[in-house]
Design a protein around this motif. Structure first.
Motif, PDB file in Angstrom:
ATOM      1  N   GLY A  48       2.348  -9.536  -3.256  1.00  0.00           N
ATOM      2  CA  GLY A  48       3.777  -9.586  -2.994  1.00  0.00           C
ATOM      3  C   GLY A  48       4.152  -9.012  -1.646  1.00  0.00           C
TER       4      GLY A  48
ATOM      5  N   LEU B 149       0.138 -20.615  -6.739  1.00  0.00           N
ATOM      6  CA  LEU B 149       0.761 -19.424  -6.156  1.00  0.00           C
ATOM      7  C   LEU B 149       2.284 -19.499  -6.104  1.00  0.00           C
ATOM      8  CD1 LEU B 149      -1.714 -18.620  -3.239  1.00  0.00           C
ATOM      9  CD2 LEU B 149      -1.631 -17.660  -5.545  1.00  0.00           C
TER      10      LEU B 149
ATOM     11  N   TYR C 269       8.514 -20.509 -25.887  1.00  0.00           N
ATOM     12  CA  TYR C 269       8.585 -19.391 -24.947  1.00  0.00           C
ATOM     13  C   TYR C 269       8.932 -18.121 -25.709  1.00  0.00           C
ATOM     14  CZ  TYR C 269      10.021 -16.580 -20.985  1.00  0.00           C
ATOM     15  OH  TYR C 269      10.125 -15.598 -20.045  1.00  0.00           O
TER      16      TYR C 269
ATOM     17  N   ARG D 137       8.574 -19.456  -4.000  1.00  0.00           N
ATOM     18  CA  ARG D 137       9.198 -18.143  -4.180  1.00  0.00           C
ATOM     19  C   ARG D 137       9.101 -17.284  -2.921  1.00  0.00           C
ATOM     20  NH1 ARG D 137       6.481 -17.635 -10.181  1.00  0.00           N
ATOM     21  NH2 ARG D 137       7.847 -19.186 -11.105  1.00  0.00           N
ATOM     22  N   TYR D 138       8.401 -17.762  -1.940  1.00  0.00           N
ATOM     23  CA  TYR D 138       8.228 -16.997  -0.711  1.00  0.00           C
ATOM     24  C   TYR D 138       9.083 -17.632   0.380  1.00  0.00           C
ATOM     25  CZ  TYR D 138       4.369 -15.115  -3.365  1.00  0.00           C
ATOM     26  OH  TYR D 138       3.620 -14.534  -4.343  1.00  0.00           O
ATOM     27  N   TYR D 139      10.205 -17.017   0.670  1.00  0.00           N
ATOM     28  CA  TYR D 139      11.155 -17.533   1.664  1.00  0.00           C
ATOM     29  C   TYR D 139      11.594 -18.954   1.334  1.00  0.00           C
ATOM     30  CZ  TYR D 139       9.458 -13.542   4.303  1.00  0.00           C
ATOM     31  OH  TYR D 139       9.120 -12.284   4.693  1.00  0.00           O
TER      32      TYR D 139
ATOM     33  N   PRO E 282      13.744 -20.407 -19.167  1.00  0.00           N
ATOM     34  CA  PRO E 282      12.650 -19.864 -18.348  1.00  0.00           C
ATOM     35  C   PRO E 282      11.505 -20.844 -18.111  1.00  0.00           C
ATOM     36  CG  PRO E 282      12.799 -18.762 -20.490  1.00  0.00           C
ATOM     37  CD  PRO E 282      14.003 -19.620 -20.370  1.00  0.00           C
ATOM     38  N   ARG E 283      11.387 -21.847 -18.982  1.00  0.00           N
ATOM     39  CA  ARG E 283      10.307 -22.822 -18.775  1.00  0.00           C
ATOM     40  C   ARG E 283      10.485 -23.605 -17.479  1.00  0.00           C
ATOM     41  NH1 ARG E 283       5.857 -22.194 -21.547  1.00  0.00           N
ATOM     42  NH2 ARG E 283       6.354 -21.012 -23.375  1.00  0.00           N
TER      43      ARG E 283
ATOM     44  N   ARG F 115      10.653 -22.484 -14.773  1.00  0.00           N
ATOM     45  CA  ARG F 115       9.856 -21.838 -13.713  1.00  0.00           C
ATOM     46  C   ARG F 115       8.501 -22.505 -13.525  1.00  0.00           C
ATOM     47  NH1 ARG F 115      11.230 -16.209 -15.794  1.00  0.00           N
ATOM     48  NH2 ARG F 115       9.079 -16.266 -16.478  1.00  0.00           N
ATOM     49  N   TYR F 116       8.100 -23.333 -14.501  1.00  0.00           N
ATOM     50  CA  TYR F 116       6.868 -24.097 -14.297  1.00  0.00           C
ATOM     51  C   TYR F 116       7.066 -25.236 -13.309  1.00  0.00           C
ATOM     52  CZ  TYR F 116       4.744 -21.671 -18.224  1.00  0.00           C
ATOM     53  OH  TYR F 116       4.236 -20.717 -19.037  1.00  0.00           O
ATOM     54  N   LEU F 117       8.309 -25.670 -13.152  1.00  0.00           N
ATOM     55  CA  LEU F 117       8.595 -26.745 -12.202  1.00  0.00           C
ATOM     56  C   LEU F 117       9.120 -26.186 -10.891  1.00  0.00           C
ATOM     57  CD1 LEU F 117      10.418 -29.193 -14.649  1.00  0.00           C
ATOM     58  CD2 LEU F 117       7.987 -29.069 -14.100  1.00  0.00           C
TER      59      LEU F 117
ATOM     60  N   ALA G  58       3.474 -13.211   1.868  1.00  0.00           N
ATOM     61  CA  ALA G  58       4.675 -14.037   1.765  1.00  0.00           C
ATOM     62  C   ALA G  58       4.844 -14.893   3.015  1.00  0.00           C
ATOM     63  CB  ALA G  58       5.899 -13.148   1.575  1.00  0.00           C
TER      64      ALA G  58
ATOM     65  N   LYS H 250      16.816 -17.207  -9.873  1.00  0.00           N
ATOM     66  CA  LYS H 250      17.658 -16.064 -10.271  1.00  0.00           C
ATOM     67  C   LYS H 250      18.968 -16.527 -10.899  1.00  0.00           C
ATOM     68  CE  LYS H 250      15.964 -12.492  -7.151  1.00  0.00           C
ATOM     69  NZ  LYS H 250      14.848 -13.180  -6.516  1.00  0.00           N
TER      70      LYS H 250
ATOM     71  N   ALA I 180      13.166 -19.179  -4.911  1.00  0.00           N
ATOM     72  CA  ALA I 180      13.337 -17.743  -5.184  1.00  0.00           C
ATOM     73  C   ALA I 180      14.781 -17.434  -5.567  1.00  0.00           C
ATOM     74  CB  ALA I 180      12.930 -16.931  -3.948  1.00  0.00           C
ATOM     75  N   ILE I 181      15.711 -18.177  -4.970  1.00  0.00           N
ATOM     76  CA  ILE I 181      17.135 -17.985  -5.287  1.00  0.00           C
ATOM     77  C   ILE I 181      17.505 -18.744  -6.559  1.00  0.00           C
ATOM     78  CG2 ILE I 181      19.479 -18.427  -4.444  1.00  0.00           C
ATOM     79  CD1 ILE I 181      18.212 -18.179  -1.567  1.00  0.00           C
TER      80      ILE I 181
ATOM     81  N   LEU J 172      -2.538 -28.014  -4.879  1.00  0.00           N
ATOM     82  CA  LEU J 172      -2.850 -27.204  -6.056  1.00  0.00           C
ATOM     83  C   LEU J 172      -2.574 -25.727  -5.776  1.00  0.00           C
ATOM     84  CD1 LEU J 172      -6.169 -28.875  -7.304  1.00  0.00           C
ATOM     85  CD2 LEU J 172      -3.846 -29.282  -8.073  1.00  0.00           C
TER      86      LEU J 172
ATOM     87  N   THR K 220       5.172 -14.819 -10.334  1.00  0.00           N
ATOM     88  CA  THR K 220       4.642 -13.983  -9.284  1.00  0.00           C
ATOM     89  C   THR K 220       5.859 -13.376  -8.590  1.00  0.00           C
ATOM     90  OG1 THR K 220       4.574 -15.942  -7.901  1.00  0.00           O
ATOM     91  CG2 THR K 220       2.502 -15.216  -8.880  1.00  0.00           C
ATOM     92  N   PRO K 221       5.694 -12.249  -7.923  1.00  0.00           N
ATOM     93  CA  PRO K 221       6.870 -11.578  -7.385  1.00  0.00           C
ATOM     94  C   PRO K 221       7.615 -12.454  -6.380  1.00  0.00           C
ATOM     95  CG  PRO K 221       4.920 -10.205  -7.227  1.00  0.00           C
ATOM     96  CD  PRO K 221       4.468 -11.561  -7.623  1.00  0.00           C
ATOM     97  N   ALA K 222       8.904 -12.548  -6.536  1.00  0.00           N
ATOM     98  CA  ALA K 222       9.713 -13.307  -5.588  1.00  0.00           C
ATOM     99  C   ALA K 222       9.931 -12.471  -4.348  1.00  0.00           C
ATOM    100  CB  ALA K 222      11.048 -13.673  -6.222  1.00  0.00           C
ATOM    101  N   VAL K 223       9.762 -13.090  -3.200  1.00  0.00           N
ATOM    102  CA  VAL K 223       9.975 -12.379  -1.952  1.00  0.00           C
ATOM    103  C   VAL K 223      10.963 -13.168  -1.129  1.00  0.00           C
ATOM    104  CG1 VAL K 223       8.912 -11.511   0.144  1.00  0.00           C
ATOM    105  CG2 VAL K 223       7.633 -11.498  -1.995  1.00  0.00           C
ATOM    106  N   THR K 224      12.089 -12.578  -0.832  1.00  0.00           N
ATOM    107  CA  THR K 224      13.091 -13.291  -0.052  1.00  0.00           C
ATOM    108  C   THR K 224      13.339 -12.636   1.295  1.00  0.00           C
ATOM    109  OG1 THR K 224      14.776 -12.026  -1.231  1.00  0.00           O
ATOM    110  CG2 THR K 224      14.315 -14.245  -2.040  1.00  0.00           C
TER     111      THR K 224
ATOM    112  N   LEU L  64       4.192 -26.050 -20.840  1.00  0.00           N
ATOM    113  CA  LEU L  64       5.594 -26.476 -20.888  1.00  0.00           C
ATOM    114  C   LEU L  64       6.046 -26.702 -22.319  1.00  0.00           C
ATOM    115  CD1 LEU L  64       6.058 -29.067 -17.999  1.00  0.00           C
ATOM    116  CD2 LEU L  64       7.475 -27.073 -18.440  1.00  0.00           C
TER     117      LEU L  64
END
Lengths: 174, 98
Positions: free
Chosen positions: A18, A145, B84, A149-151, A167-168, A170-172, A23, A159, A155-156, A140, B92-96, B80
């Motif tokens: 992290g 990874l 759940y 979620r990195y920049y 929450p599922r 998040r797989y897409l 990132a 939230k 990532a937004i 892949l 994984t940790p979100a980094v903004t 999927l």
């Protein structure tokens, strides 16, 4: 020195999963991979619009590959769709990766494209591990990874309440 | 790390990894040991005539890798489709920001 299977980099020269450099680099790789596909797609759109006739032709020539009759069938029966979906798909996959939106879903489609390119393209004159397989590995890696979620906007988006309640997704995303 | 994996996770990782490595590395070594051509493409002379063919059919090697991809795809669909559970954390940790 102990060896951490979870994070082998977390020893003397600490690179956390992290952390800032991880990132930064995952974002760079994601955007450049995105540009690669965006450029491939948008130039087809500019040149041929939604009538990229080489697409179905390419699939029809994939006889005798490990994918069996599937691509040939696609080329013969879904030609009209392939002509539009190849340039559009490459363009949208590229845009998604560059913006970091739905990166895992987009990367799954990217991996599908690259599988067809890898199996159908080369005759493996440069070996089985060639640039097409490396491109497939890149997609892949994006999935594993969750590089959106990195920049990335994922990532937004993740939230948002809508995603938190589902929450599922998040797989897409991610 | 190991505590985070389920039996299904371990099967997906083990099977797909084995298929990838068998198709690319193990059969790649076999190809080298079998002599020219050392890759997956036939060897030709200056006139373009095939003078040696690969021992292992490249369709077999690519097929193994594709099978590994199918395993990962099925695993993703399984994840999927399964219920759940609250507290399950796949992030994984979100980094903004830097």
């Amino acid at each position: 020195m102990s060896y951490q299977a979870a994070n082998p980099l977390a020893e003397d020269f600490d690179v956390e999963l992290g952390g800032a450099w991880t990132a930064y680099w995952l974002a760079i790789v994601r955007v450049i991979t995105g540009w690669w596909f965006f450029h491939a797609g948008v130039t087809k759109l500019i040149e041929d619009g939604l009538a990229y006739s080489y697409g179905p032709m390419y699939l029809q020539e994939m006889t005798g590959t490990a994918l069996g009759p599937i691509p040939v069938w696609m080329g013969e029966n879904l030609g009209w769709a392939i002509q539009a979906l190849v340039p559009l798909g490459e363009t949208f996959i590229g845009l998604a990766l560059m913006a970091g939106v739905l990166v895992r879903l987009a990367s799954a489609f990217g991996a599908f494209f690259m599988t067809l390119f890898w199996v159908g393209n080369a005759g493996f004159g440069h070996g089985l591990v060639n640039s097409d397989l490396m491109g497939l590995l890149l997609f892949l890696t994006m999935i594993v990874l969750a590089t959106g979620r990195y920049y990335g906007l994922d990532a937004i988006i993740e939230k948002m309440e809508f995603v938190k309640q589902r929450p599922r997704l998040r797989y897409l995303l991610g | 790390m190991e505590t985070d994996t389920t039996v299904v996770d371990r099967i997906a990782m083990g099977l797909s990894g084995a298929l990838f490595l068998l198709g690319v590395v193990v059969l790649g070594f076999v190809e080298i040991l079998a002599g020219p051509p050392y890759g997956a493409a036939p060897q030709t002379n200056d006139a373009g005539e095939v003078i040696a063919t690969p021992l292992v059919d490249p369709n077999l090697r690519t097929g193994l890798v594709i099978a590994g991809l199918v395993v990962l795809t099925l695993y993703g669909l399984y994840r999927l489709a399964t219920p759940y559970f609250e507290g399950e954390d796949q992030e994984t940790p979100a980094v903004t920001h830097g």
